[in-house]
Design a protein around this motif. Structure first.
Motif, PDB file in Angstrom:
ATOM      1  N   PRO A  23     -40.654  31.783 -12.924  1.00  0.00           N
ATOM      2  CA  PRO A  23     -41.062  30.644 -12.096  1.00  0.00           C
ATOM      3  C   PRO A  23     -42.081  29.782 -12.816  1.00  0.00           C
ATOM      4  CG  PRO A  23     -41.169  32.697 -10.839  1.00  0.00           C
ATOM      5  CD  PRO A  23     -40.893  33.068 -12.266  1.00  0.00           C
ATOM      6  N   GLY A  24     -41.913  28.468 -12.725  1.00  0.00           N
ATOM      7  CA  GLY A  24     -42.880  27.549 -13.295  1.00  0.00           C
ATOM      8  C   GLY A  24     -42.693  27.270 -14.766  1.00  0.00           C
ATOM      9  N   LYS A  25     -41.812  28.012 -15.408  1.00  0.00           N
ATOM     10  CA  LYS A  25     -41.601  27.803 -16.831  1.00  0.00           C
ATOM     11  C   LYS A  25     -40.458  26.808 -17.035  1.00  0.00           C
ATOM     12  CE  LYS A  25     -40.895  30.402 -21.090  1.00  0.00           C
ATOM     13  NZ  LYS A  25     -40.673  31.737 -21.672  1.00  0.00           N
ATOM     14  N   PHE A  36     -33.190  22.135 -19.103  1.00  0.00           N
ATOM     15  CA  PHE A  36     -32.210  22.870 -18.314  1.00  0.00           C
ATOM     16  C   PHE A  36     -32.626  22.880 -16.858  1.00  0.00           C
ATOM     17  CE2 PHE A  36     -30.864  25.108 -22.287  1.00  0.00           C
ATOM     18  CZ  PHE A  36     -29.511  24.928 -22.129  1.00  0.00           C
ATOM     19  N   GLU A  37     -31.642  22.752 -15.992  1.00  0.00           N
ATOM     20  CA  GLU A  37     -31.887  22.944 -14.571  1.00  0.00           C
ATOM     21  C   GLU A  37     -31.231  24.227 -14.126  1.00  0.00           C
ATOM     22  OE1 GLU A  37     -30.792  19.851 -11.859  1.00  0.00           O
ATOM     23  OE2 GLU A  37     -31.517  18.321 -13.236  1.00  0.00           O
ATOM     24  N   VAL A  38     -31.921  24.950 -13.236  1.00  0.00           N
ATOM     25  CA  VAL A  38     -31.329  26.145 -12.673  1.00  0.00           C
ATOM     26  C   VAL A  38     -30.301  25.718 -11.635  1.00  0.00           C
ATOM     27  CG1 VAL A  38     -31.761  28.262 -11.376  1.00  0.00           C
ATOM     28  CG2 VAL A  38     -33.442  27.451 -13.037  1.00  0.00           C
ATOM     29  N   VAL A  39     -29.054  26.093 -11.849  1.00  0.00           N
ATOM     30  CA  VAL A  39     -28.006  25.663 -10.925  1.00  0.00           C
ATOM     31  C   VAL A  39     -27.500  26.801 -10.055  1.00  0.00           C
ATOM     32  CG1 VAL A  39     -27.246  23.711 -12.296  1.00  0.00           C
ATOM     33  CG2 VAL A  39     -26.255  25.948 -12.722  1.00  0.00           C
ATOM     34  N   GLY A  40     -27.887  28.009 -10.351  1.00  0.00           N
ATOM     35  CA  GLY A  40     -27.441  29.069  -9.463  1.00  0.00           C
ATOM     36  C   GLY A  40     -27.845  30.429  -9.962  1.00  0.00           C
ATOM     37  N   LYS A  41     -27.819  31.369  -9.022  1.00  0.00           N
ATOM     38  CA  LYS A  41     -28.026  32.758  -9.379  1.00  0.00           C
ATOM     39  C   LYS A  41     -26.710  33.354  -9.812  1.00  0.00           C
ATOM     40  CE  LYS A  41     -31.716  34.219  -6.272  1.00  0.00           C
ATOM     41  NZ  LYS A  41     -32.033  35.062  -5.108  1.00  0.00           N
ATOM     42  N   LEU A  42     -26.779  34.267 -10.754  1.00  0.00           N
ATOM     43  CA  LEU A  42     -25.591  35.035 -11.072  1.00  0.00           C
ATOM     44  C   LEU A  42     -25.515  36.200 -10.104  1.00  0.00           C
ATOM     45  CD1 LEU A  42     -25.082  35.577 -14.862  1.00  0.00           C
ATOM     46  CD2 LEU A  42     -24.168  33.835 -13.397  1.00  0.00           C
ATOM     47  N   ILE A  43     -24.312  36.431  -9.600  1.00  0.00           N
ATOM     48  CA  ILE A  43     -24.143  37.646  -8.821  1.00  0.00           C
ATOM     49  C   ILE A  43     -23.597  38.727  -9.728  1.00  0.00           C
ATOM     50  CG2 ILE A  43     -23.921  36.602  -6.562  1.00  0.00           C
ATOM     51  CD1 ILE A  43     -20.926  36.573  -6.930  1.00  0.00           C
ATOM     52  N   PRO A  44     -23.844  39.982  -9.579  1.00  0.00           N
ATOM     53  CA  PRO A  44     -24.588  40.544  -8.463  1.00  0.00           C
ATOM     54  C   PRO A  44     -26.083  40.295  -8.571  1.00  0.00           C
ATOM     55  CG  PRO A  44     -24.103  42.228 -10.043  1.00  0.00           C
ATOM     56  CD  PRO A  44     -23.410  40.987 -10.529  1.00  0.00           C
ATOM     57  N   LEU A  45     -26.717  40.222  -7.417  1.00  0.00           N
ATOM     58  CA  LEU A  45     -28.149  40.053  -7.376  1.00  0.00           C
ATOM     59  C   LEU A  45     -28.814  41.375  -7.716  1.00  0.00           C
ATOM     60  CD1 LEU A  45     -28.330  38.134  -4.002  1.00  0.00           C
ATOM     61  CD2 LEU A  45     -28.105  37.194  -6.276  1.00  0.00           C
ATOM     62  N   ALA A  46     -29.921  41.286  -8.397  1.00  0.00           N
ATOM     63  CA  ALA A  46     -30.675  42.498  -8.681  1.00  0.00           C
ATOM     64  C   ALA A  46     -31.254  43.030  -7.375  1.00  0.00           C
ATOM     65  CB  ALA A  46     -31.783  42.183  -9.670  1.00  0.00           C
ATOM     66  N   PRO A  47     -31.385  44.315  -7.150  1.00  0.00           N
ATOM     67  CA  PRO A  47     -30.935  45.355  -8.072  1.00  0.00           C
ATOM     68  C   PRO A  47     -29.454  45.657  -7.896  1.00  0.00           C
ATOM     69  CG  PRO A  47     -32.007  46.333  -6.174  1.00  0.00           C
ATOM     70  CD  PRO A  47     -32.046  44.845  -5.974  1.00  0.00           C
TER      71      PRO A  47
END
Ligand SMILES: [Zn+2]
Length: 91
Positions: A23-25, A36-47
């Motif tokens: 975050p913040g970086k 770069f823009e964050v466009v999404g989380k990769l699934i599977p989500l941790a954990p």
């Protein structure tokens, strides 16, 4: 080391990067200098028991009646809990 959430990052020129995000970086494409823009989380989500991104080349059918996809590095189907058969000469 516990699994970390990975994100999909995209620059304006449609170059993509997959990695962990702090975050913040700010993340910049080293070749083009584009942010770069964050466009999404990769699934599977941790954990998750799998370290593999949830993408076609890492998936196989678990073989149960649910016909769900499971990552190749899993020993048990995440959907029904059934033991997955060993891979023959693959991966
Ligand atoms: Zn299953």
């Amino acid at each position: 080391m516990p699994p970390r959430q990975k994100y999909r990052l995209r620059a304006r020129s449609d170059r993509e990067l997959i990695g962990e995000v702090e975050p913040g970086k700010e993340y910049v494409d080293k070749q083009t200098g584009e942010p770069f823009e964050v466009v999404g989380k990769l699934i599977p989500l941790a954990p998750s028991p799998s370290n593999l991104p949830y993408s076609v080349e890492n998936l196989r059918l678990c073989g149960c009646s649910l016909e769900q996809l499971a990552q190749r590095d899993l020993n048990d189907c995440p959907h029904c809990g059934r033991r997955l058969p060993a891979l023959n000469g693959e991966g």
